[in-house]
Design a protein around this motif. Structure first.
Motif, PDB file in Angstrom:
ATOM      1  N   PHE A 239       0.896  -1.284  -0.007  1.00  0.00           N
ATOM      2  CA  PHE A 239       0.010  -0.162   0.107  1.00  0.00           C
ATOM      3  C   PHE A 239       0.914   1.288   0.160  1.00  0.00           C
ATOM      4  O   PHE A 239       2.032   1.334   0.737  1.00  0.00           O
ATOM      5  N   GLN A 240       0.686   2.373  -0.913  1.00  0.00           N
ATOM      6  CA  GLN A 240       1.039   3.837  -0.670  1.00  0.00           C
ATOM      7  C   GLN A 240       0.563   4.348  -0.212  1.00  0.00           C
ATOM      8  O   GLN A 240      -1.014   4.797  -1.050  1.00  0.00           O
ATOM      9  N   MET A 241       0.771   5.417   0.740  1.00  0.00           N
ATOM     10  CA  MET A 241      -0.667   6.734   0.384  1.00  0.00           C
ATOM     11  C   MET A 241      -0.944   7.682  -0.799  1.00  0.00           C
ATOM     12  O   MET A 241      -0.193   7.505  -1.845  1.00  0.00           O
ATOM     13  N   PRO A 242      -2.362   7.650  -0.725  1.00  0.00           N
ATOM     14  CA  PRO A 242      -3.486   7.369  -0.147  1.00  0.00           C
ATOM     15  C   PRO A 242      -4.292   6.364  -0.637  1.00  0.00           C
ATOM     16  O   PRO A 242      -4.825   6.012   0.459  1.00  0.00           O
ATOM     17  N   SER A 243      -4.171   6.245  -1.178  1.00  0.00           N
ATOM     18  CA  SER A 243      -4.759   4.677  -1.649  1.00  0.00           C
ATOM     19  C   SER A 243      -4.877   3.776  -3.586  1.00  0.00           C
ATOM     20  O   SER A 243      -5.327   3.348  -4.009  1.00  0.00           O
ATOM     21  N   THR A 244      -2.890   3.500  -2.737  1.00  0.00           N
ATOM     22  CA  THR A 244      -2.923   2.883  -3.876  1.00  0.00           C
ATOM     23  C   THR A 244      -2.147   1.750  -3.535  1.00  0.00           C
ATOM     24  O   THR A 244      -1.617   1.664  -2.698  1.00  0.00           O
ATOM     25  N   ILE A 245      -2.595   0.213  -4.242  1.00  0.00           N
ATOM     26  CA  ILE A 245      -2.261  -1.385  -3.447  1.00  0.00           C
ATOM     27  C   ILE A 245      -1.277  -1.305  -4.618  1.00  0.00           C
ATOM     28  O   ILE A 245      -2.072  -2.141  -5.587  1.00  0.00           O
ATOM     29  N   CYS A 246       0.042  -2.037  -5.117  1.00  0.00           N
ATOM     30  CA  CYS A 246       0.352  -2.568  -6.257  1.00  0.00           C
ATOM     31  C   CYS A 246       0.973  -4.077  -5.288  1.00  0.00           C
ATOM     32  O   CYS A 246       0.954  -4.229  -4.337  1.00  0.00           O
ATOM     33  N   ILE A 247       0.324  -5.205  -5.728  1.00  0.00           N
ATOM     34  CA  ILE A 247       0.127  -6.918  -5.365  1.00  0.00           C
ATOM     35  C   ILE A 247       1.471  -7.297  -5.988  1.00  0.00           C
ATOM     36  O   ILE A 247       0.879  -7.702  -7.674  1.00  0.00           O
ATOM     37  N   ASP A 248       2.471  -7.948  -5.730  1.00  0.00           N
ATOM     38  CA  ASP A 248       3.512  -8.537  -6.214  1.00  0.00           C
ATOM     39  C   ASP A 248       3.347 -10.005  -6.152  1.00  0.00           C
ATOM     40  O   ASP A 248       2.987 -10.282  -5.147  1.00  0.00           O
ATOM     41  N   VAL A 249       2.647 -10.753  -7.378  1.00  0.00           N
ATOM     42  CA  VAL A 249       1.760 -12.090  -6.958  1.00  0.00           C
ATOM     43  C   VAL A 249       2.992 -12.756  -8.184  1.00  0.00           C
ATOM     44  O   VAL A 249       3.182 -12.620  -9.181  1.00  0.00           O
ATOM     45  N   GLY A 250       2.527 -14.233  -8.087  1.00  0.00           N
ATOM     46  CA  GLY A 250       3.427 -15.340  -8.840  1.00  0.00           C
ATOM     47  C   GLY A 250       3.415 -16.578  -8.606  1.00  0.00           C
ATOM     48  O   GLY A 250       2.944 -16.971  -7.001  1.00  0.00           O
ATOM     49  N   VAL A 251       3.452 -17.687  -8.764  1.00  0.00           N
ATOM     50  CA  VAL A 251       3.886 -18.515  -8.558  1.00  0.00           C
ATOM     51  C   VAL A 251       4.921 -19.318  -9.423  1.00  0.00           C
ATOM     52  O   VAL A 251       5.429 -18.344 -10.397  1.00  0.00           O
ATOM     53  N   ALA A 252       5.761 -20.226  -8.619  1.00  0.00           N
ATOM     54  CA  ALA A 252       6.577 -21.043  -9.001  1.00  0.00           C
ATOM     55  C   ALA A 252       7.026 -22.494  -9.070  1.00  0.00           C
ATOM     56  O   ALA A 252       6.094 -23.019  -8.029  1.00  0.00           O
ATOM     57  N   LYS A 253       7.469 -23.098  -9.446  1.00  0.00           N
ATOM     58  CA  LYS A 253       7.710 -24.769  -9.592  1.00  0.00           C
ATOM     59  C   LYS A 253       8.220 -24.844  -7.998  1.00  0.00           C
ATOM     60  O   LYS A 253       8.992 -24.401  -7.594  1.00  0.00           O
ATOM     61  N   ALA A 254       7.736 -25.758  -7.477  1.00  0.00           N
ATOM     62  CA  ALA A 254       8.069 -25.832  -6.067  1.00  0.00           C
ATOM     63  C   ALA A 254       9.302 -26.734  -5.994  1.00  0.00           C
ATOM     64  O   ALA A 254       9.912 -26.900  -7.035  1.00  0.00           O
ATOM     65  N   GLY A 255      10.401 -25.165  -4.657  1.00  0.00           N
ATOM     66  CA  GLY A 255      11.931 -25.603  -4.644  1.00  0.00           C
ATOM     67  C   GLY A 255      12.358 -25.221  -5.469  1.00  0.00           C
ATOM     68  O   GLY A 255      13.740 -25.452  -5.351  1.00  0.00           O
ATOM     69  N   THR A 256      12.436 -24.220  -6.428  1.00  0.00           N
ATOM     70  CA  THR A 256      13.010 -23.635  -7.274  1.00  0.00           C
ATOM     71  C   THR A 256      13.529 -21.969  -7.038  1.00  0.00           C
ATOM     72  O   THR A 256      13.863 -21.886  -7.788  1.00  0.00           O
ATOM     73  N   GLY A 257      12.964 -21.805  -5.963  1.00  0.00           N
ATOM     74  CA  GLY A 257      13.658 -20.530  -4.930  1.00  0.00           C
ATOM     75  C   GLY A 257      12.478 -19.735  -5.592  1.00  0.00           C
ATOM     76  O   GLY A 257      13.404 -18.624  -5.273  1.00  0.00           O
ATOM     77  N   GLY A 258      11.114 -20.182  -5.604  1.00  0.00           N
ATOM     78  CA  GLY A 258      10.228 -18.493  -6.246  1.00  0.00           C
ATOM     79  C   GLY A 258       9.969 -17.659  -5.016  1.00  0.00           C
ATOM     80  O   GLY A 258      10.451 -15.951  -4.853  1.00  0.00           O
ATOM     81  N   LEU A 259      10.337 -18.151  -3.410  1.00  0.00           N
ATOM     82  CA  LEU A 259       9.591 -16.834  -2.549  1.00  0.00           C
ATOM     83  C   LEU A 259      11.380 -17.028  -2.487  1.00  0.00           C
ATOM     84  O   LEU A 259      11.001 -16.012  -0.395  1.00  0.00           O
ATOM     85  N   THR A 260      12.604 -16.786  -2.565  1.00  0.00           N
ATOM     86  CA  THR A 260      13.700 -16.087  -2.157  1.00  0.00           C
ATOM     87  C   THR A 260      14.438 -15.653  -2.835  1.00  0.00           C
ATOM     88  O   THR A 260      15.885 -15.344  -2.643  1.00  0.00           O
TER      89      THR A 260
END
Lengths: 372, 335
Positions: A239-260
């Motif tokens: 969220f950025q003031m006063p009313s903007t929301i940017c959402i970083d979304v996605g999926v990666a093959k399990a265990g390939t480092g997508g969350l790191t």
């Protein structure tokens, strides 16, 4: 009910700061073909472009008898003409023509709101123009980057803008409201982490080794046509003031480092949302879905836009019903759940800004009274 | 934000004073109540019980907790600037809340800001607002010599190539006609500086036939060509007549004797109070901005809310004579 306790934020706050940038329309909506009429934060504005292409936002009411300037026509290099008695205004809102007299009353003017074109949007500042700073426009750079492709739409939502912010700050609702597309039970089984500073709030949720819901499975197969198996999924809501929301979304093959940090084996999107209050019970919700893979495919751009549009239609129905229930139950407060932490930080930042403006206005009003 | 044009006095304390340039002091004041300001505003300072001076506000805190003013020490000072230059932190004085006669408007395609000498105090914050908005602006700063020009370092830092200096003792005298040659019909031009510089711009502006509303400078109202004097007022076809005193307007005199007239702004702008002058002994001192110069020269109508009548004898400093024998008269023709 709207008293702000020292530590908290009231859940039902519906007010909006005025000294802030709000989107008044998409870049292509503000043009020289017709004057666009939009109300932002209770201020009716007439939006158009000058011959040089610069966007302009004037108060949508003539100084003389308040006829809407948006019903008038464009005149000269940067002006508009009132449709009723022909008064003309330049882009600074100064009257440049009055009928039946040789001079122009120097008091005749309408507000010209600060305007900046950025990130495919036209941003306006409804408050004190002397405080406007283009550096405070939210970062939505994906909207205009070579490395991202996508498109979006506008939802004219019959609900207070704060309800839309609540909706986006807590995505647990996807499990229940969007079960056929992006919802899954792991959403409410996973923890969230909430961080904030003076102008931003971030909510992070990771889901490891899960089945991809239909929306994400389709996206994975757009990039990896033979994809089968489990994924790691992320949602990082900023969220950025006063009313903007940017959402970083996605999926990666399990265990390939997508969350790191290594997202090479996944697909990444950004849900860009910016919400402009119209009045207490209405908002204009501008959104786009941007992706950083298969940039060449207009088919994917259209499919994603229409897919997200379908998802957001489910939100719109809920928000409209929720607004109606709030109106119908004026004595009822909101209560909070653990999942509301992100939304409550947003409310607290917004309420601080609103309170600061009220304090300034109150002091100003005192002075006016004293001047009497 | 919404400072008015009426005086509201309060006590203020001097927080600091430093030299911003040769002969120019930068003084920071905190009021007992918030001093909300905006570009182009000034505050009045009471120097002595019967002496008030106006100083432009250079900048102010968003929360109103302080304002910064710039004061030039005048070689011909009758006490005002000398008093201000002697202030020390902790000193108290009486000031007005910021007053706005010179507001900046956003939204114009192009801006030229012209500051001469200490005039930079009014222009400085305008330039800052335009920069924050990403507006197309040029800032021209004219001065006798660099040491006499305030805020040069920060102006350079903030405005880079948009700042143009014109320094007399470096042989770089501003070419006003050349400057206005580059100004188009959509440009808003804000200026603050010595009268001679502003007159040169005004003349060149009129010569170029640029729109007058786009030339902005601080005005302190049209005070007319003649000192206000009493004159006799008559109404055509009516027995009613009265004497309008120097501190009363024609409109007020009409109201006093029960003649109903239409009016609105009461400051010579809207033209609703225009009445035909049927008979005139004297000259009309037009103090409105409703009529054009050509219309004013015919002396057939006047805005009764601000305009007056003067006896010719009293023009241009004629000696005092018996007021009754020289008193002007005006007969108004109400339809």
């Amino acid at each position: 009910m709207t008293d702000l306790s020292p530590s908290g934020a009231t859940a039902k706050n519906m007010a909006y700061p005025l000294n802030a940038w709000y989107v008044a329309g998409w870049d292509h909506e503000v043009n020289r073909k017709k004057i666009l009429s939009r109300k932002i934060a209770d201020r009716p504005m007439a939006l158009y472009r000058t011959e040089e292409g610069r966007p302009v936002a004037l108060t949508d009411a003539c100084w003389h008898r308040l006829a809407p300037l948006s019903m008038g026509s464009l005149v000269g290099p940067d002006g508009v003409q009132c449709p009723y008695h022909g008064l003309q205004y330049n882009s600074a809102g100064r009257c440049t023509f009055m009928p039946a007299q040789k001079t122009i009353n120097p008091s005749a003017m309408v507000n010209s709101f600060p305007v900046v074109e950025r990130h495919r949007f036209i941003w306006v500042w409804p408050g004190d123009p002397m405080l406007a700073d283009a550096a405070l426009i939210p970062d939505m750079h994906q909207m205009g980057s070579d490395e991202w492709a996508g498109d979006g739409k506008t939802i004219d939502v019959r609900a207070n803008y704060q309800l839309v912010l609540d909706n986006l700050m807590d995505l647990t609702h996807e499990e229940f409201l969007h079960s056929s597309s992006i919802g899954q039970k792991e959403l409410s089984e996973s923890d969230i982490e909430v961080t904030h500073d003076d102008r931003t709030v971030t909510v992070t949720r990771f889901m490891e080794n899960i089945d991809a819901p239909p929306f994400w499975l389709k996206n994975m197969r757009d990039k990896f046509p033979d994809f089968e198996g489990k994924v790691d999924r992320w949602q990082i809501i900023e969220f950025q003031m006063p009313s903007t929301i940017c959402i970083d979304v996605g999926v990666a093959k399990a265990g390939t480092g997508g969350l790191t940090g290594d997202r090479s084996q996944g697909v990444n999107g950004y849900v860009m949302n910016t919400i402009s209050p119209v009045d207490q019970a209405n908002a204009m919700y501008y959104w786009a879905f941007m992706r950083n893979y298969r940039l060449e495919s207009q088919r994917i751009t259209t499919e994603l836009r229409d897919g997200v549009h379908g998802v957001f239609a489910e939100d719109e129905e809920m928000l409209t019903a929720q607004q109606q229930a709030i109106v119908d139950n004026p004595d009822h407060e909101f209560y909070n759940l653990n999942i509301d932490a992100g939304g409550m930080w947003v409310r607290r930042l917004i309420q601080r800004a609103v309170e600061a403006e009220r304090t300034m206005l109150a002091s100003d009003a005192d002075l006016s009274d004293a001047k009497g | 934000m919404s400072q008015g044009t009426q005086l509201h006095w309060q006590r203020a304390v001097v927080k600091s004073r430093r030299a911003a340039a040769d002969e120019i002091a930068e003084i920071v004041l905190a009021g007992e109540r918030p001093l909300f300001t905006e570009p182009g505003a000034h505050i009045d300072v009471r120097i002595a019980p019967d002496m008030v001076r106006s100083y432009s506000v250079v900048e102010g805190a968003v929360d109103g907790s302080w304002v910064k003013i710039g004061v030039r020490r005048s070689p011909t000072s009758r006490g005002g600037s000398r008093f201000m230059h002697a202030l020390e932190p902790g000193d108290h004085l009486e000031v007005t809340s910021p007053l706005q006669n010179f507001p900046l408007r956003v939204g114009a395609p192009r801006y030229v800001l012209l500051a001469g000498g200490v005039g930079i105090t009014a222009i400085h914050s305008m330039a800052r607002v335009l920069k924050r908005l990403g507006a197309d602006y040029q800032l021209i700063f004219v001065g006798r010599s660099r040491p006499a020009m305030a805020f040069l370092d920060e102006l350079h830092r903030e405005h880079g190539p948009r700042l143009r200096l014109s320094v007399d003792d470096e042989g770089d005298v501003l070419d006003v006609k050349g400057l206005l040659g580059q100004v188009d019909h959509s440009t808003e031009f804000y200026m603050c500086g010595p009268i001679r510089l502003m007159d040169a711009v005004r003349r060149a502006w009129i010569e170029r036939e640029l729109p007058m509303p786009n030339l902005r400078y601080e005005t302190f109202g049209n005070s007319g060509w003649f000192d206000p004097e009493e004159f006799e007022l008559r109404i055509r076809g009516s027995e009613r007549h009265t004497v309008v005193s120097p501190d009363e307007s024609i409109l007020e005199a009409l109201e006093r004797v029960g003649v109903e007239a239409m009016y609105d702004c009461r400051k010579g702008e809207c033209g609703l109070c225009v009445v035909k002058a049927e008979q005139l002994n004297g000259v009309i001192d037009h103090r409105d901005v409703f009529f054009s110069e050509a219309e004013k020269s015919t002396d057939t109508k006047l805005c009764v809310c601000v305009s007056r009548v003067a006896s010719c004898a009293n023009s241009a400093g004629a000696g005092a004579e018996d007021s009754a024998s020289t008193r002007a008269t005006l007969t108004l023709d109400f339809p």
